[in-house]
Enzyme design. Structure first.
Site, short mmCIF file in Angstrom:
data_model
loop_
_atom_site.label_atom_id
_atom_site.label_comp_id
_atom_site.label_asym_id
_atom_site.label_seq_id
_atom_site.Cartn_x
_atom_site.Cartn_y
_atom_site.Cartn_z
N GLY A 90 0.84 -1.19 0.00
CA GLY A 90 0.00 0.00 0.00
C GLY A 90 0.87 1.24 0.00
N CYS A 117 5.29 -6.10 1.78
CA CYS A 117 5.60 -4.67 1.79
C CYS A 117 4.88 -3.96 2.94
CB CYS A 117 5.30 -4.06 0.43
SG CYS A 117 6.04 -2.42 0.20
N TYR A 118 3.90 -3.10 2.64
CA TYR A 118 3.15 -2.44 3.72
C TYR A 118 2.53 -3.49 4.63
CZ TYR A 118 -0.44 0.35 6.10
OH TYR A 118 -1.22 0.95 7.05
N HIS A 206 8.30 -7.36 -3.12
CA HIS A 206 7.10 -7.77 -3.85
C HIS A 206 7.37 -9.07 -4.61
CE1 HIS A 206 4.55 -4.20 -3.21
NE2 HIS A 206 5.69 -3.55 -3.16
N GLU A 208 5.17 -10.85 -6.04
CA GLU A 208 4.16 -11.04 -7.08
C GLU A 208 4.56 -10.45 -8.43
OE1 GLU A 208 2.94 -7.12 -5.05
OE2 GLU A 208 3.97 -8.99 -4.55
N ASP A 264 -15.89 -11.00 -23.70
CA ASP A 264 -16.59 -11.17 -22.43
C ASP A 264 -18.03 -11.65 -22.63
OD1 ASP A 264 -14.25 -10.16 -21.46
OD2 ASP A 264 -15.05 -8.16 -21.04
N LYS A 404 -9.46 -11.30 -17.16
CA LYS A 404 -9.59 -11.41 -18.61
C LYS A 404 -8.86 -12.64 -19.16
CE LYS A 404 -10.90 -8.65 -21.35
NZ LYS A 404 -12.18 -8.46 -22.10
#
Length: 548
Positions: A90, A117-118, A206, A208, A264, A404
């Site tokens: 964050g 992180c945060y 991070h 990710e 979609d 997606k």
């Protein structure tokens, strides 16, 4: 994403004020509903730009994940019985008044926690450690020294010295009691820590992002070893469970779907058709603002290939008449949307017993919408500008838990052709928002041809699946040129190409110069009235992907 890693969609319902969740009881905006997946990994969002990416990485490990707000109480979290909690990063400092936090009672639930992180700093602060602003920040690629290679997240043969992606000003200086410091970096003495007994782990970096090369391995070790989650989130489960949800929701009622030609609505229609067959009727309103040849392709795919009952409405003349003289972007959107509503209502009026409307809402739509009543409100960015609030349909949203790329994987499994599944995102108002100024048949035809050349060259270069969107824009200006020793006063075409994972942010694509040259040459030589080509190098933010 690994093929076949999709989770069954959750039923439609309320979402809380931040747009989280899937089916929350109307009486309690922060309640967590019963889900089809019994033990998800919940990503607690503290305002991170990477919260969605964390959820996607967990799903890539074949485990279902959802993003939830930090305002949830321990009781609400316990009711969901998650396999684990990931505290996201964050932008705030844990020392700033009003910084996001979480009820400390969450730590007493016995649920595995991974702070990022945060999220790591919050764990340290709330459990008695020390977080300080030392004036020494770390941003970008940073060397990491793993001091305990037997730590859970660093196992599996990872190197003791590796690169990670940092983005912090504050840093953990002292770990809480009971924690072991497992890694450090030049300016973060506690770059990773763990309390094995309490199953609480934290990393300052991070994992990710792709810039942390071993990040996915770290996440998977925590998911499998600490949370004990099985890698069983499969394509078969999402289709089977999705079919069951749709059947339970609609019963024997008639259902209609407004096909836009995009992936979609196409995948949503295919999944619903798998569930209820002839109870579904699709309505395709051809407003004349689609890309070249796409209207015919939609009809071919759904009427002939998929065998779905399809009402095809050729309404090009009506839309062009409505757009005559309209130049303001918002007025164009409203005109297209309102005309679509009228045409759609006329076409669907003969289906007298239709009670449900299929909508291709995706998980980023739910998050980005900022909340609202998902069971009764049709978002304005769907179905060509939005359907009216007083339409008496209940929504069927079989994709609202999916990203997606997951939808594309699902579409392939359902048998849709690549031409539909890998179609790039396309705005509901179509080329009407890629033509600056008045929309006329002649200007649409010019842009369609230029746009076709852009997409053909992207495909020929083998970049079609690397580019989120690539298209042409027709601005409302003319420029002087010289062609065949004659002065011209023609239209410029602007090429727009971006890379993205979910369209919430995007970067302009670094296309090869020879590719841009081929596009420019072909457009000028093959599209009458064009004498100049430009390339848009604006990212989102500050710009948007579309021009209007």
């Amino acid at each position: 994403m690994v093929p076949g890693t999709i989770r069954a969609p959750a039923p439609s319902g309320r979402i809380d004020g931040r747009g989280y969740g899937s089916a929350v009881a109307p009486s309690d905006e922060n309640a967590i509903p019963e889900q089809l997946d019994e033990r998800p990994i919940l990503v607690v969002d503290f305002g991170a730009q990477y919260a969605q990416l964390i959820a996607r990485r967990v799903r890539e490990a074949h485990v279902y994940s959802e993003i939830v707000p930090a305002s949830l109480s321990p009781e609400q979290i316990a009711e969901r019985a998650p396999a684990g909690l990931i505290f996201s990063g964050g932008p705030a400092s844990v020392h700033v008044e009003g910084a996001p936090t979480i009820d400390p009672g969450v730590y007493d639930l016995g649920i595995p926690i991974l702070g990022i992180c945060y999220g790591a700093q919050l764990v340290a602060q709330q459990l008695g450690g020390t977080v300080e602003a030392t004036g020494r920040s770390e941003y970008g690629r940073t060397p990491l020294d793993v001091t305990h290679p037997d730590a859970v997240v660093f196992g599996g043969g990872q190197p003791d010295h590796q690169q990670v992606w940092m983005s912090h000003r504050d840093s953990i200086q002292v770990a809480p009691e009971g924690f072991t410091v497992t890694a450090s970096s030049p300016d973060a003495p506690v770059a990773a820590m763990e309390d094995v007994a309490r199953r609480i782990h934290a990393v300052q970096f991070h994992p990710e992002v792709v810039h942390t090369p071993h990040g996915q391995q770290m996440l998977e070790r925590w998911i499998y070893e600490v949370c004990g989650s099985p890698a069983d989130w499969t394509m078969t489960s999402v289709i089977d469970a999705g079919v069951e949800v749709v059947r339970q929701q609609v019963g024997d009622a008639r259902v209609i779907c407004a096909l836009s030609g995009g992936v979609d609505s196409a995948v949503a229609a295919a999944l619903v058709h798998r569930a209820i067959g002839p109870q579904l009727t699709c309505v395709f309103v051809d407003h004349g603002l689609m890309r070249e040849g796409e209207g015919e392709q939609v009809v071919e795919t759904f009427r002939r290939h998929q065998g779905i009952e399809l009402i095809h409405v050729q309404a090009q003349d009506r839309f062009f008449a409505r757009l005559e003289g309209v130049t303001d972007p918002e007025d164009k959107r409203k005109a297209i949307g309102e005309e679509f509503i009228r045409v759609f209502e006329e076409a669907s009026g003969g289906i007298e017993d239709a009670r449900f409307l299929v909508q291709g809402t995706l998980y980023p739509d739910v998050i980005e919408s900022g909340g609202g009543d998902g069971a009764s409100t049709i978002k304005s960015h769907h179905n060509v500008g939005g359907l009216p609030e007083d339409m008496q349909f209940e929504l069927v949203e079989p994709l609202r838990s999916l990203f997606k790329d997951e939808v594309r994987t699902l579409g392939t499994e359902l048998g849709l052709p690549d031409e539909i599944v890998w179609r790039q995102p396309f705005p509901g108002p179509g080329l009407g928002v890629r033509i600056i100024g008045e929309v006329t048949p002649a200007r649409v035809a010019l842009l369609q041809r230029a746009d076709t050349i852009v997409r053909e060259e992207i495909r020929a270069a083998g970049l079609e699946r690397d580019i989120w969107q690539a298209f042409a824009v027709l601005p409302d200006i003319r420029s002087v040129g010289v062609m065949g020793d004659e002065r011209t006063y023609g239209h410029p075409i602007i090429i727009r190409a971006v890379t993205s994972e979910d369209a919430m942010t995007a970067d302009w694509a670094r296309l090869p110069h020879d590719l841009l040259e081929r596009m420019s040459s072909r457009i000028i030589n093959e599209v009458d009235g064009v004498n100049r080509v430009a390339y848009d190098i604006t990212s989102k933010p500050p710009g948007t992907i579309e021009w209007e």
